[in-house]
Design a protein around this motif. Structure first.
Motif, PDB file in Angstrom:
ATOM      1  N   SER A 124     -13.486  -8.955  -7.383  1.00  0.00           N
ATOM      2  CA  SER A 124     -12.842  -8.321  -6.392  1.00  0.00           C
ATOM      3  C   SER A 124     -12.783  -8.893  -5.277  1.00  0.00           C
ATOM      4  O   SER A 124     -12.286  -8.827  -4.107  1.00  0.00           O
ATOM      5  CB  SER A 124     -13.736  -7.094  -6.273  1.00  0.00           C
ATOM      6  N   ARG A 188     -15.082  -0.584  -9.079  1.00  0.00           N
ATOM      7  CA  ARG A 188     -14.027   0.345  -9.864  1.00  0.00           C
ATOM      8  C   ARG A 188     -13.062   0.859  -8.747  1.00  0.00           C
ATOM      9  O   ARG A 188     -11.872   0.879  -9.209  1.00  0.00           O
ATOM     10  CB  ARG A 188     -14.830   1.340 -10.495  1.00  0.00           C
ATOM     11  N   ARG A 191     -10.617  -2.029  -7.171  1.00  0.00           N
ATOM     12  CA  ARG A 191      -9.842  -2.928  -8.254  1.00  0.00           C
ATOM     13  C   ARG A 191      -8.505  -2.523  -7.954  1.00  0.00           C
ATOM     14  O   ARG A 191      -7.444  -3.539  -7.879  1.00  0.00           O
ATOM     15  CB  ARG A 191     -10.396  -2.493  -9.457  1.00  0.00           C
ATOM     16  N   PRO A 192      -7.785  -1.285  -7.974  1.00  0.00           N
ATOM     17  CA  PRO A 192      -6.261  -1.281  -7.836  1.00  0.00           C
ATOM     18  C   PRO A 192      -5.834  -1.746  -6.656  1.00  0.00           C
ATOM     19  O   PRO A 192      -4.615  -2.407  -6.293  1.00  0.00           O
ATOM     20  CB  PRO A 192      -6.255   0.324  -7.787  1.00  0.00           C
ATOM     21  N   TRP A 193      -6.527  -1.888  -5.492  1.00  0.00           N
ATOM     22  CA  TRP A 193      -6.053  -2.466  -4.118  1.00  0.00           C
ATOM     23  C   TRP A 193      -6.122  -4.122  -4.098  1.00  0.00           C
ATOM     24  O   TRP A 193      -5.615  -4.493  -3.337  1.00  0.00           O
ATOM     25  CB  TRP A 193      -7.201  -2.166  -2.946  1.00  0.00           C
ATOM     26  N   THR A 195      -4.212  -5.778  -6.449  1.00  0.00           N
ATOM     27  CA  THR A 195      -3.024  -6.243  -6.659  1.00  0.00           C
ATOM     28  C   THR A 195      -2.102  -5.632  -5.504  1.00  0.00           C
ATOM     29  O   THR A 195      -1.200  -6.268  -5.053  1.00  0.00           O
ATOM     30  CB  THR A 195      -2.540  -5.409  -8.033  1.00  0.00           C
ATOM     31  N   ILE A 196      -2.605  -4.489  -4.911  1.00  0.00           N
ATOM     32  CA  ILE A 196      -1.783  -3.779  -3.942  1.00  0.00           C
ATOM     33  C   ILE A 196      -1.681  -4.746  -2.710  1.00  0.00           C
ATOM     34  O   ILE A 196      -0.834  -5.045  -2.331  1.00  0.00           O
ATOM     35  CB  ILE A 196      -2.194  -2.430  -3.613  1.00  0.00           C
ATOM     36  N   ASP A 231       3.842  -1.625 -14.002  1.00  0.00           N
ATOM     37  CA  ASP A 231       3.247  -1.178 -12.966  1.00  0.00           C
ATOM     38  C   ASP A 231       3.707  -0.221 -12.020  1.00  0.00           C
ATOM     39  O   ASP A 231       4.305  -0.154 -11.034  1.00  0.00           O
ATOM     40  CB  ASP A 231       3.075  -2.548 -11.913  1.00  0.00           C
ATOM     41  N   GLU A 233       2.865   2.534 -10.637  1.00  0.00           N
ATOM     42  CA  GLU A 233       2.435   3.132  -9.196  1.00  0.00           C
ATOM     43  C   GLU A 233       2.657   2.188  -8.081  1.00  0.00           C
ATOM     44  O   GLU A 233       2.904   2.230  -7.023  1.00  0.00           O
ATOM     45  CB  GLU A 233       0.899   3.353  -9.236  1.00  0.00           C
ATOM     46  N   LEU A 234       2.407   0.741  -8.522  1.00  0.00           N
ATOM     47  CA  LEU A 234       2.623  -0.375  -7.494  1.00  0.00           C
ATOM     48  C   LEU A 234       4.256  -0.692  -7.242  1.00  0.00           C
ATOM     49  O   LEU A 234       4.643  -0.599  -6.013  1.00  0.00           O
ATOM     50  CB  LEU A 234       2.165  -1.603  -8.216  1.00  0.00           C
TER      51      LEU A 234
END
Length: 692
Positions: A124, A188, A191-193, A195-196, A231, A233-234
């Protein structure tokens, strides 16, 4: 001011200065490191200008290590310097790095932490560099004057999306304070952020430097297109950002395509209007100003200002606004569209809106030309007069100007030719627009005019469009050696708005065909007259089978050359033009069909790729005219006459054979000749083979 007041003012000033110094002294005492007690497990380290206690990690229990690492990560993810997580580059440098360089920056966790904790947190850590870059772009853009509307819109959009990230940070910090956040939970949640923020970082970097709005929007769209379909959501997030950022540019497009108005104070749009006024409405032009040349030169197109995702619609966007302004200048009433225009790469709804806004004025303009300005009748006139398909007109013109055709062009009087043309047109009873047909004397042969056209050098000077003569390249007519039948040309004075379709370019192309056809018709007329009424002074011609055969070969070759151009090439294409004029839905359909048809008529009928063919065609016709002159000359010696016929027979055969060789070569060439050209050459060979 008296001395008492002055002294009082000085005392207050001194008191203020001393008070300030006193405050600073006390602040230094408070922050004096030596005043804070030390223990064996604590040391003090300067972090961002402040002193924070740091504990010896190796001596901590694992639970304490985990909580301390969580705290440091939350600070680091917020862009706040951390005492146990440090990059191998300066923070200020990270803010200005390119994405590849940011990816190479390594953030290291203090090795005193448990290796399992470090392994869990390592994945991260790239989030830190991406966040610093995005935050720097947003802040720098908002504080920089004249950043540009698109760049400011991007900074605002990214700032809005970052609010969700800030909310997450606040939530994690609260959970940390309540000791409800484990290292695993933190990783956890962030983690999505990773890539964002990586994508946001790429978007911010694409807008740095001296980038135009079109370049920024193109880069943003490329970022969206490069995302994986999985992807979802992205892609949705980037789509929302792109929708917001592109709204400024799309409003300019909407105003132009639906109102014909350019409101572009920062010069971002790809169309520039040379007639920009202070008001948003156009001023009607005088009739003499409103012409095809004016509308061709009024707008400047700058493709580099158009985002790539709008390139496929560039023509529709441009013509939508242009045609709206043309209709406005023609005082045509039209109910305009008022549909909001946005760009969403996911939905592509903008495509149909732009095409609808393009179709509306184009359909109306074609309707106006057909119903109010009789466009179809004018197209029929070009077919009848320029292609000499009105037999009554063609025969009358050749007959009325017969005595002028042999004269050198410098001896011809344009006014007299125009008078003869007017007299010829009197025989046409059902044409209310015949007065638009004019004549002119060209100062170059057909091959030269064709060559100029091919090299984009107009054979006619636009300034001389209103006169009956043309002096290309400034050459005086007195120096020309063209005969009347070589120099005579027709011209059609189409008025606005008909000249939107029938302007100088298509008229020049059909004029080239007319000059060739008139020459072929003239040669046929001379040969036919000789056949029907041979000279009384020459008694050999009616008895000489060889002479009759040669004359028949000449006449047949001239007829077939003309029919190849008219029947094989021009006629089927003109039927397509008439069909589009009658059934077409948009003005551009007709303009495109007219341009394609005339280009094909020249390319296939005159073999414009081989100027030698046109020159040979005129040379062959001149041999026929010379033979007519020879046959009409009184001769006493039949042997001398037969020898002369033999010479013309050989000369005609040689020139015809050279034309056949050239056409045969073009018909068999697969590298330099198109399929339709080869087919046209094969048709011509079939017509001429019998006369070689």
């Amino acid at each position: 001011m008296d001395s008492v007041d002055l002294n009082k003012s000085i005392e207050e000033t001194v008191r203020l200065v001393l008070s300030k110094e006193e405050l600073e002294r006390q602040a230094r005492m408070i922050h004096e490191v030596k005043s804070i007690p030390k223990s064996e497990s604590w040391s003090f380290e300067s972090v961002g200008g402040y002193f924070m206690p740091t504990e010896d990690i190796a001596k901590m229990p694992l639970a304490r290590q985990e909580q301390m690492l969580v705290r440091n990560l939350i600070y680091a993810f917020s862009g706040v310097p951390s005492s146990h997580i440090k990059p191998d580059a300066n923070i200020d440098q990270i803010a200005t790095m390119q994405q590849l360089d940011i990816a190479n920056v390594r953030f290291k966790i203090d090795e005193g932490f448990n290796s399992a904790f470090r392994a869990l947190a390592n994945d991260s850590l790239p989030l830190i560099g991406h966040f610093i870059s995005v935050q720097s772009f947003v802040e720098t853009t908002n504080m920089t004057p004249r950043s540009g509307r698109t760049r400011l819109a991007l900074a605002a959009a990214l700032g809005d999306k970052l609010q969700q990230y800030y909310d997450l940070q606040s939530k994690m910090e609260t959970e940390m304070q309540e000791r409800k956040l484990s290292l695993k939970d933190l990783v956890r949640q962030v983690r999505p952020w990773i890539t964002i923020l990586k994508v946001f970082c790429s978007m911010g970097l694409s807008a740095r430097g001296k980038k135009t709005s079109a370049q920024i929007l193109t880069h943003l769209d490329e970022i969206y297109q490069q995302l994986k379909p999985s992807d979802l959501e992205l892609k949705e997030l980037v789509d929302q950002v792109l929708d917001t950022v592109s709204s400024v540019y799309m409003k300019i497009v909407q105003l132009w395509t639906q109102k014909g108005i350019i409101y572009d104070m920062q010069h971002e749009f790809f169309v520039e209007d040379s007639e920009r006024s202070n008001s948003m409405s156009s001023t009607l032009l005088a009739p003499e100003q409103c012409c095809h040349a004016y509308w061709e030169n009024r707008y400047t197109l700058l493709p580099e200002r158009l985002p790539d995702f709008l390139h496929p619609l560039a023509a529709e966007i441009f013509h939508a606004g242009k045609y709206l302004n043309i209709l406005r200048q023609c005082n045509v009433k039209l109910t305009l569209m008022q549909t909001p225009l946005k760009y969403s790469p996911k939905e592509q709804a903008h495509v149909e809106i732009i095409r609808s806004s393009y179709a509306l004025p184009g359909e109306k303009l074609l309707e106006v030309l057909k119903t109010e300005h009789h466009l179809e009748k004018h197209l029929a006139n070009l077919h009848d007069y320029f292609l000499l398909q009105q037999e009554e007109f063609a025969e009358a013109l050749l007959a009325n100007c017969q005595e002028h055709w042999h004269s050198n062009v410098d001896r011809m009087i344009p006014e007299m030719l125009q008078s003869l043309l007017t007299e010829t047109l009197l025989t046409i009873q059902d044409d209310p627009f015949k007065e638009l047909l004019r004549c002119q004397l060209k100062d170059c042969d057909v091959a030269t005019q064709l060559q100029k056209l091919m090299t984009h050098e107009h054979g006619e000077d636009d300034k001389n469009e209103g006169s009956t003569t043309s002096e290309d390249d400034g050459e005086p007519l007195e120096e020309l050696s063209l005969s009347g039948y070589e120099a005579f040309a027709l011209r059609y004075d189409a008025k606005w708005p008909l000249s939107l379709v029938l302007h100088s370019e298509p008229l020049q192309k059909i004029q080239l065909l007319q000059r060739v056809l008139l020459f072929l018709r003239y040669v046929q007329r001379q040969l036919s007259a000789l056949w029907q009424a041979p000279s009384e002074g020459n008694t050999f011609i009616s008895q000489n089978i060889r002479t009759a055969a040669l004359r028949q070969r000449m006449l047949g070759s001239m007829i077939n050359l003309e029919q190849h151009i008219t029947q094989d090439i021009a006629e089927p294409r003109w039927q397509m033009i008439s069909l589009v004029a009658d059934k077409g839905q948009h003005i551009d359909e007709l303009i495109e069909r007219l341009a394609i048809s005339l280009e094909e008529c020249l390319r296939l009928g005159l073999l414009s790729g081989a100027i030698a063919f046109v020159r040979s065609l005129f040379t062959l016709g001149q041999v026929c005219l010379n033979f007519c002159g020879f046959a009409e000359t009184p001769l006493c010696d039949e042997k001398a006459f037969d020898e002369g016929v033999g010479e013309y027979e050989s000369e005609f055969g040689n020139f015809l054979q050279s034309i056949l060789d050239l056409v045969r070569e073009l018909a068999s060439s697969t590298s330099s000749t198109k399929v339709d050209e080869r087919e046209s050459c094969q048709q011509l060979l079939l017509r001429l083979e019998a006369y070689k």
